[in-house]
Design a protein around this motif. Sequence first.
Motif, PDB file in Angstrom:
ATOM      1  N   GLY A 143       2.779  -2.947  -5.852  1.00  9.73           N
ATOM      2  CA  GLY A 143       2.951  -4.042  -4.708  1.00  9.73           C
ATOM      3  C   GLY A 143       1.907  -5.426  -4.807  1.00  9.73           C
ATOM      4  N   TRP A 144       0.830  -4.979  -5.246  1.00 16.48           N
ATOM      5  CA  TRP A 144      -0.134  -6.118  -5.761  1.00 16.48           C
ATOM      6  C   TRP A 144       0.301  -7.170  -6.542  1.00 16.48           C
ATOM      7  N   GLU A 145       0.806  -6.571  -7.562  1.00 11.89           N
ATOM      8  CA  GLU A 145       1.471  -7.427  -8.490  1.00 11.89           C
ATOM      9  C   GLU A 145       2.563  -8.143  -8.143  1.00 11.89           C
ATOM     10  N   LEU A 146       3.282  -7.728  -7.240  1.00 11.71           N
ATOM     11  CA  LEU A 146       4.430  -8.242  -6.622  1.00 11.71           C
ATOM     12  C   LEU A 146       3.911  -9.543  -5.720  1.00 11.71           C
ATOM     13  N   LYS A 147       2.892  -9.042  -4.776  1.00 15.60           N
ATOM     14  CA  LYS A 147       2.461 -10.017  -4.162  1.00 15.60           C
ATOM     15  C   LYS A 147       1.871 -11.387  -4.998  1.00 15.60           C
ATOM     16  N   ALA A 148       1.265 -11.154  -5.795  1.00 12.65           N
ATOM     17  CA  ALA A 148       0.770 -12.107  -6.907  1.00 12.65           C
ATOM     18  C   ALA A 148       1.770 -13.147  -7.454  1.00 12.65           C
ATOM     19  N   ARG A 149       3.235 -12.543  -7.715  1.00 13.14           N
ATOM     20  CA  ARG A 149       4.319 -13.109  -8.196  1.00 13.14           C
ATOM     21  C   ARG A 149       5.252 -13.913  -6.924  1.00 13.14           C
ATOM     22  N   ALA A 150       4.779 -13.575  -5.524  1.00 19.52           N
ATOM     23  CA  ALA A 150       5.726 -13.892  -4.606  1.00 19.52           C
ATOM     24  C   ALA A 150       5.680 -15.279  -4.211  1.00 19.52           C
ATOM     25  N   GLY A 151       4.729 -16.072  -4.618  1.00 19.36           N
ATOM     26  CA  GLY A 151       4.643 -17.673  -4.278  1.00 19.36           C
ATOM     27  C   GLY A 151       4.285 -17.899  -2.768  1.00 19.36           C
ATOM     28  N   ARG A 152       4.835 -18.670  -2.269  1.00 18.63           N
ATOM     29  CA  ARG A 152       4.662 -19.231  -0.999  1.00 18.63           C
ATOM     30  C   ARG A 152       4.961 -18.418   0.045  1.00 18.63           C
ATOM     31  N   LYS A 153       5.818 -17.459  -0.144  1.00 18.34           N
ATOM     32  CA  LYS A 153       6.585 -16.632   1.090  1.00 18.34           C
ATOM     33  C   LYS A 153       5.762 -15.734   1.551  1.00 18.34           C
ATOM     34  N   LYS A 154       5.811 -15.084   2.947  1.00 13.50           N
ATOM     35  CA  LYS A 154       5.067 -13.888   3.468  1.00 13.50           C
ATOM     36  C   LYS A 154       5.434 -12.831   2.842  1.00 13.50           C
ATOM     37  N   VAL A 155       4.304 -11.942   2.749  1.00 16.31           N
ATOM     38  CA  VAL A 155       4.430 -10.853   2.016  1.00 16.31           C
ATOM     39  C   VAL A 155       3.788  -9.550   2.864  1.00 16.31           C
ATOM     40  N   VAL A 156       4.738  -8.430   3.156  1.00 15.32           N
ATOM     41  CA  VAL A 156       4.127  -7.464   3.630  1.00 15.32           C
ATOM     42  C   VAL A 156       4.430  -6.044   2.613  1.00 15.32           C
ATOM     43  N   LEU A 157       3.097  -5.596   2.591  1.00 17.66           N
ATOM     44  CA  LEU A 157       3.004  -4.551   1.820  1.00 17.66           C
ATOM     45  C   LEU A 157       2.542  -3.163   2.395  1.00 17.66           C
ATOM     46  N   GLU A 158       3.156  -2.080   2.098  1.00 12.97           N
ATOM     47  CA  GLU A 158       2.707  -0.714   2.406  1.00 12.97           C
ATOM     48  C   GLU A 158       2.789   0.015   1.200  1.00 12.97           C
ATOM     49  N   LEU A 159       1.575   0.618   0.868  1.00 13.43           N
ATOM     50  CA  LEU A 159       1.651   1.052  -0.551  1.00 13.43           C
ATOM     51  C   LEU A 159       0.549   2.465  -0.597  1.00 13.43           C
ATOM     52  N   GLY A 160       0.975   3.278   0.568  1.00 12.08           N
ATOM     53  CA  GLY A 160       0.567   4.608   0.510  1.00 12.08           C
ATOM     54  C   GLY A 160      -1.038   4.767   0.526  1.00 12.08           C
ATOM     55  N   GLY A 161      -1.467   6.140   0.264  1.00  8.39           N
ATOM     56  CA  GLY A 161      -2.823   6.354   0.697  1.00  8.39           C
ATOM     57  C   GLY A 161      -3.233   7.698   0.222  1.00  8.39           C
ATOM     58  N   ASN A 162      -4.462   8.144   0.523  1.00  9.95           N
ATOM     59  CA  ASN A 162      -4.809   9.870   0.285  1.00  9.95           C
ATOM     60  C   ASN A 162      -5.313  10.384   1.562  1.00  9.95           C
ATOM     61  N   ALA A 163      -4.482  10.389   2.490  1.00  7.89           N
ATOM     62  CA  ALA A 163      -4.879  10.545   4.000  1.00  7.89           C
ATOM     63  C   ALA A 163      -5.881  11.714   4.099  1.00  7.89           C
ATOM     64  N   ALA A 164      -6.853  11.630   5.034  1.00  9.60           N
ATOM     65  CA  ALA A 164      -7.775  12.432   5.304  1.00  9.60           C
ATOM     66  C   ALA A 164      -7.669  13.125   6.824  1.00  9.60           C
ATOM     67  N   CYS A 165      -8.109  14.242   6.780  1.00 10.09           N
ATOM     68  CA  CYS A 165      -8.118  14.859   8.344  1.00 10.09           C
ATOM     69  C   CYS A 165      -9.473  15.424   8.709  1.00 10.09           C
ATOM     70  N   ILE A 166     -10.300  15.297   9.746  1.00 10.06           N
ATOM     71  CA  ILE A 166     -11.435  15.909   9.999  1.00 10.06           C
ATOM     72  C   ILE A 166     -11.187  17.121  10.929  1.00 10.06           C
ATOM     73  N   VAL A 167     -11.680  18.020  10.878  1.00 13.00           N
ATOM     74  CA  VAL A 167     -11.547  19.090  11.863  1.00 13.00           C
ATOM     75  C   VAL A 167     -13.208  19.511  12.478  1.00 13.00           C
ATOM     76  N   ASP A 168     -13.320  19.190  13.336  1.00 16.22           N
ATOM     77  CA  ASP A 168     -14.523  18.865  13.925  1.00 16.22           C
ATOM     78  C   ASP A 168     -15.198  20.615  14.630  1.00 16.22           C
ATOM     79  N   ALA A 169     -16.457  20.594  14.791  1.00 14.96           N
ATOM     80  CA  ALA A 169     -17.033  21.900  14.963  1.00 14.96           C
ATOM     81  C   ALA A 169     -16.380  22.567  16.077  1.00 14.96           C
ATOM     82  N   ASP A 170     -15.985  21.945  17.212  1.00 13.93           N
ATOM     83  CA  ASP A 170     -15.606  22.614  18.339  1.00 13.93           C
ATOM     84  C   ASP A 170     -14.140  22.989  18.338  1.00 13.93           C
ATOM     85  N   GLN A 171     -13.457  23.112  17.314  1.00  9.62           N
ATOM     86  CA  GLN A 171     -12.227  23.503  17.241  1.00  9.62           C
ATOM     87  C   GLN A 171     -11.777  24.843  16.809  1.00  9.62           C
TER      88      GLN A 171
END
Length: 476
Positions: free
Chosen positions: A233-261
């Motif tokens: 997606g970042w490469e596409l953004k660089a090629r997109a020229g003057r148009k608006k760009v919206v990118l959703e490119l994923g992640g490696n989501a984390a979750c915290i489990v606190d001491a009180d659980q």
Amino acid sequence: MLDKTYPYYLANRPQSSKETLEVRDKYSGKVATRVAVPDAKATEKAIAAAVEAAAPMRAFRPWARQAVLQHCVARFSERRDELAEALCIEAGKPIRDAAGEVTRLIETFRIAAEESVRIDGETINLELAARLDGYHGYTRRVPLGPVSFITPFNFPLNLVAHKVAPAIAAGCPFVLKPSEKTPVGALIIGEVLAETDLPKGAFSILTLDGRHAAPLVEDERFKLLSFTGGQVGWELKARAGRKKVVLELGGNAACIVDADQGPRLDRVVERLVFGAFYQSGQSCIGVQRIYAHAGVYDALKKKLVAATKKLKAGDPKDKGVFLGPMIDEAAAERLHGWILEAKRAGGKILCGGRRTGNMLEATLMENVPADAKANRLEAFGPFALLAPFDTIDDAIAMVNDSDYGLQAGIFTDSLGHAMRAWNELEQGGVIVNDIPSFRVDNMPYGGVKLSGFGREGVRYAIEDMTEIRLMVMREG
């Protein structure tokens, strides 16, 4: 089996072609159906038709846009079982999850129908000094014009809906390229749109492969590109020229489990297992990294392993199956390689870790090195790692030690810890007392760092597909 060759859509109309693309049943590997493939001339015709449709779509009244979207809601509801079956076959998604995605498809179009008649402007007080007496300002939102969309394989219905439904609500003609791995859902959406009174050229759905999608990125006649997928997606953004760009490119989501659980670990485990392994972990916000306070770590680990081992894997058409195939063998082989690499570097496999073709076992690991691919990159499969922490400062630092930042979760009874997470986690969203995989289709959704650029969610997508136009009026 899907029993027909699906056409692509050019300027609202179905089109056949000599060239077709095989769509395989992701569990059996057999050809389930075929879809027509457009040529380069069809792509140019689609773009030209979208340009021609810009004025008619702008003039298409909000009530008429709403009627189109409401028609889609009704027809998708009538075809619910067909849509779920198609999704189960082409994406390998367990039938229960497929039915859930159809529900979200319907909800996204319903939300867009509601928003289509709520695209408002504002009145601005311009009388800031005596010389400005009698001046008044007014704004309205107007459609950008032609827009282009590229969508991935993992939510072939709802991620298409998150682009198509806001475009109709906003009054923007569009050209969509769905994933060549899972095109059928988008083509069924096109079939329903073709039943409506949308102006000619309002939509085209082109079953292109990535090599032939360059015009959707580079053509200056498009005013916005919305892309959901990988880091390309970042490469596409660089090629997109003057148009608006919206990118959703994923992640490696984390979750915290606190001491009180401690007293609520059973519920926490239920949600973590779902978040890590639903639709074989092929979700941008699937739970990949679990950080548990040292005081609950051992108990949580024991319960997580036991719950994960109980998951039924197999044919996604079986209503009892929770874990189906990954999208293809290459994807499963990639992640399996990361798991073995982490093991060689000192990681411990708590359960799972074996692969047969594109079926990868639900896998939990601990002691995964910080620099391992399974920790640093997006797993996008049935994998999660566990690690302990001592203080909330440690947990926040561990979550932030990532190049991604889409969504994170925290289970805690402490309002202070919840607020710290919201204030300090470098994420597009923080989910308190639930998993980062939580998403409602009207909320702003998107990330920071490598996770993307901009926000989706129906109202927020409409804002991206419109621009503010000001009128200043002088009395007398």
